[in-house]
Design a protein around this motif. Structure first.
Motif, mmCIF file in Angstrom:
data_model
loop_
_atom_site.group_PDB
_atom_site.id
_atom_site.type_symbol
_atom_site.label_atom_id
_atom_site.label_comp_id
_atom_site.label_asym_id
_atom_site.label_seq_id
_atom_site.Cartn_x
_atom_site.Cartn_y
_atom_site.Cartn_z
ATOM 1 N N GLY A 208 5.757 -1.251 0.901
ATOM 2 C CA GLY A 208 5.850 0.199 1.020
ATOM 3 C C GLY A 208 6.335 0.607 2.402
ATOM 4 O O GLY A 208 6.077 -0.077 3.399
ATOM 5 N N ARG A 209 7.029 1.732 2.482
ATOM 6 C CA ARG A 209 7.621 2.153 3.747
ATOM 7 C C ARG A 209 6.638 2.993 4.548
ATOM 8 O O ARG A 209 5.937 3.845 4.020
ATOM 9 C CB ARG A 209 8.901 2.951 3.508
ATOM 10 N N TRP A 210 6.612 2.749 5.851
ATOM 11 C CA TRP A 210 5.743 3.454 6.788
ATOM 12 C C TRP A 210 6.633 4.153 7.818
ATOM 13 O O TRP A 210 7.633 3.596 8.247
ATOM 14 C CB TRP A 210 4.801 2.462 7.478
ATOM 15 N N THR A 211 6.254 5.372 8.180
ATOM 16 C CA THR A 211 7.106 6.187 9.064
ATOM 17 C C THR A 211 6.334 6.561 10.323
ATOM 18 O O THR A 211 5.941 7.718 10.506
ATOM 19 C CB THR A 211 7.581 7.452 8.331
ATOM 20 N N PRO A 212 6.106 5.608 11.215
ATOM 21 C CA PRO A 212 5.284 5.883 12.392
ATOM 22 C C PRO A 212 5.983 6.781 13.402
ATOM 23 O O PRO A 212 7.189 6.670 13.632
ATOM 24 C CB PRO A 212 5.055 4.478 12.991
ATOM 25 N N VAL A 213 5.202 7.695 13.987
ATOM 26 C CA VAL A 213 5.711 8.524 15.079
ATOM 27 C C VAL A 213 4.629 8.578 16.150
ATOM 28 O O VAL A 213 3.469 8.894 15.869
ATOM 29 C CB VAL A 213 6.110 9.937 14.607
ATOM 30 N N TYR A 214 5.000 8.225 17.358
ATOM 31 C CA TYR A 214 4.040 8.228 18.462
ATOM 32 C C TYR A 214 3.702 9.668 18.839
ATOM 33 O O TYR A 214 4.553 10.564 18.782
ATOM 34 C CB TYR A 214 4.629 7.475 19.659
ATOM 35 N N ILE A 215 2.471 9.900 19.239
ATOM 36 C CA ILE A 215 1.971 11.258 19.449
ATOM 37 C C ILE A 215 2.828 12.052 20.438
ATOM 38 O O ILE A 215 3.105 13.238 20.217
ATOM 39 C CB ILE A 215 0.483 11.221 19.899
ATOM 40 N N ASP A 216 3.297 11.451 21.512
ATOM 41 C CA ASP A 216 4.112 12.184 22.482
ATOM 42 C C ASP A 216 5.434 12.653 21.870
ATOM 43 O O ASP A 216 5.912 13.750 22.158
ATOM 44 C CB ASP A 216 4.403 11.321 23.712
ATOM 45 N N MET A 296 -3.618 3.927 -2.071
ATOM 46 C CA MET A 296 -2.719 2.865 -2.529
ATOM 47 C C MET A 296 -1.314 3.408 -2.787
ATOM 48 O O MET A 296 -0.312 2.750 -2.513
ATOM 49 C CB MET A 296 -3.279 2.208 -3.791
ATOM 50 N N TYR A 297 -1.241 4.647 -3.329
ATOM 51 C CA TYR A 297 0.076 5.250 -3.513
ATOM 52 C C TYR A 297 0.757 5.479 -2.161
ATOM 53 O O TYR A 297 1.967 5.256 -2.013
ATOM 54 C CB TYR A 297 -0.047 6.566 -4.271
ATOM 55 N N MET A 298 -0.012 5.952 -1.168
ATOM 56 C CA MET A 298 0.569 6.178 0.154
ATOM 57 C C MET A 298 1.139 4.885 0.726
ATOM 58 O O MET A 298 2.221 4.883 1.337
ATOM 59 C CB MET A 298 -0.473 6.749 1.111
ATOM 60 N N PHE A 299 0.440 3.784 0.521
ATOM 61 C CA PHE A 299 0.899 2.502 1.042
ATOM 62 C C PHE A 299 2.047 1.914 0.212
ATOM 63 O O PHE A 299 2.529 0.829 0.531
ATOM 64 C CB PHE A 299 -0.254 1.499 1.082
ATOM 65 N N SER A 300 2.460 2.622 -0.840
ATOM 66 C CA SER A 300 3.537 2.130 -1.706
ATOM 67 C C SER A 300 4.771 3.023 -1.641
ATOM 68 O O SER A 300 5.626 2.960 -2.532
ATOM 69 C CB SER A 300 3.043 2.060 -3.163
ATOM 70 N N ARG A 301 4.886 3.854 -0.634
ATOM 71 C CA ARG A 301 6.014 4.792 -0.556
ATOM 72 C C ARG A 301 7.343 4.051 -0.628
ATOM 73 O O ARG A 301 7.507 2.989 -0.033
ATOM 74 C CB ARG A 301 5.918 5.613 0.728
#
Length: 340
Positions: A208-216, A296-301
């Motif tokens: 699944g795709r994850w879209t991390p963004v750092y807080i700053d 589980m759905y979120m982790f399966s994007r």
């Protein structure tokens, strides 16, 4: 450490610093970071959260009872709503009362307070979990009985855009990616706890795709969206330039917990079946727990998201790489004693 600078817009301009800002969810991870940044720039910052924090001008209240805190917002120039049901396992009624109807309450308070701009924190969860790669702001929002957090976020956007279209107040919607960094409970502390207990399970091989963004970087995007004229009436995705797999992101937590290899995985159908049973059992016991089918759905994007609109219209440019962001995050976990 929060960067005190105001970001630069697409034409080299910096948004004006608002005279006063009111933030709901002001004691949360994102709310606190916004408050610190705006204060560092010289703005008067007030806010509301479930618990009062007089030292930081935060009054107690919730979105369902705006009469408790409306007076504290009077005279604010900018109103930012970060408050919502931050859960993937809450009852439908909570999402409706807090994350949807509560947004209309915020709009009413902001209008009565004389605010010039209303910024609503939505989420990329509004897109659901099955969307094309590099999905942009034109994609449809999720509807249905699954992924209730995202359904509620999409519904809240309707209220905000309707208020803007009716000329009630100038509104902007920000859809953050998966926000992490020092202070993050959702994507640092909680996954670390799950990794320690062996409960960090990723469906479908962690693909699944994850879209991390750092807080700053998120704060830069929010300030541009809140302060630039061209952002009025718009929705913006604010995230990193590229997505990564869930396995790539959460294997760091797995290793921080002293484990080797990668988090275990199950097929999505089995993961949702098991977590539904765990979720229902915990509800019967009245025990809060984020292990749920929606997690589980979120982790399966199925895709990443596009930030082209924020780049082109606002000049948004994420600066902190995933490697650097996770290094800073690990250092913070050690500083606060969550890692040895």
């Amino acid at each position: 450490m929060i960067n005190p600078a105001m970001p630069t817009g697409v034409q080299g301009q910096s948004p004006d610093v608002p005279r006063s800002v009111f933030i709901t969810g002001a004691s949360g991870f994102i709310g606190q970071a916004l408050a610190k940044r705006y204060r560092a720039l010289g703005a008067e910052v007030r806010g509301m959260d479930l618990r009062a924090d007089p030292a930081n001008a935060v009054v107690a209240g919730d979105l369902t009872r705006p009469q408790q805190w409306a007076d504290a917002a009077r005279g604010c120039e900018l109103f930012i709503n970060t408050a919502a049901v931050v859960s993937l396992a809450a009852p439908w009624q909570d999402y409706r009362d807090i994350s949807v109807r509560g947004v209309r309450n915020c709009l009413d308070v902001a209008i009565a307070a004389g605010a010039k701009r209303f910024v609503q924190f939505s989420s990329i969860a509004a897109l659901g979990w099955q969307y094309p790669d590099q999905a942009d702001e034109r994609c449809d929002v999720v509807i249905g009985e699954q992924y209730r957090y995202g359904v509620a976020k999409g519904a809240s956007e309707h209220l905000v855009l309707a208020a803007h279209a009716a000329g009630e107040i100038d509104c902007t919607i920000v859809r953050p990616g998966d926000v992490y960094g020092p202070g993050s409970r959702a994507w640092l502390s909680e996954p670390l706890k799950m990794a320690r207990s062996g409960a960090l399970i990723l469906p479908n091989g962690g693909r699944g795709r994850w879209t991390p963004v750092y807080i700053d970087d998120l704060l830069d995007g929010v300030m541009l969206a809140a302060g630039l004229e061209q952002a009025k009436g718009q929705i913006f995705h604010v995230s990193a330039a590229e997505s990564v797999s869930c396995a790539e992101f959460f294997t760091h937590h797995w290793h921080w917990a002293g484990r080797s290899g990668r988090p275990p995985s199950l097929p999505l159908w089995l993961a949702t079946w098991l977590t539904r049973g765990i979720w229902q059992f915990n509800r019967l016991l009245g025990r809060p727990n984020e292990i749920s089918p929606d997690a589980m759905y979120m982790f399966s994007r199925t895709g990443g998201i596009s930030i082209d609109k924020a780049r082109l219209l606002l000049g948004y440019a994420p600066k902190v790489s995933l490697e650097e962001g996770l290094r800073r995050s690990e250092s913070w976990l050690r500083e606060v004693g969550q890692l040895q």
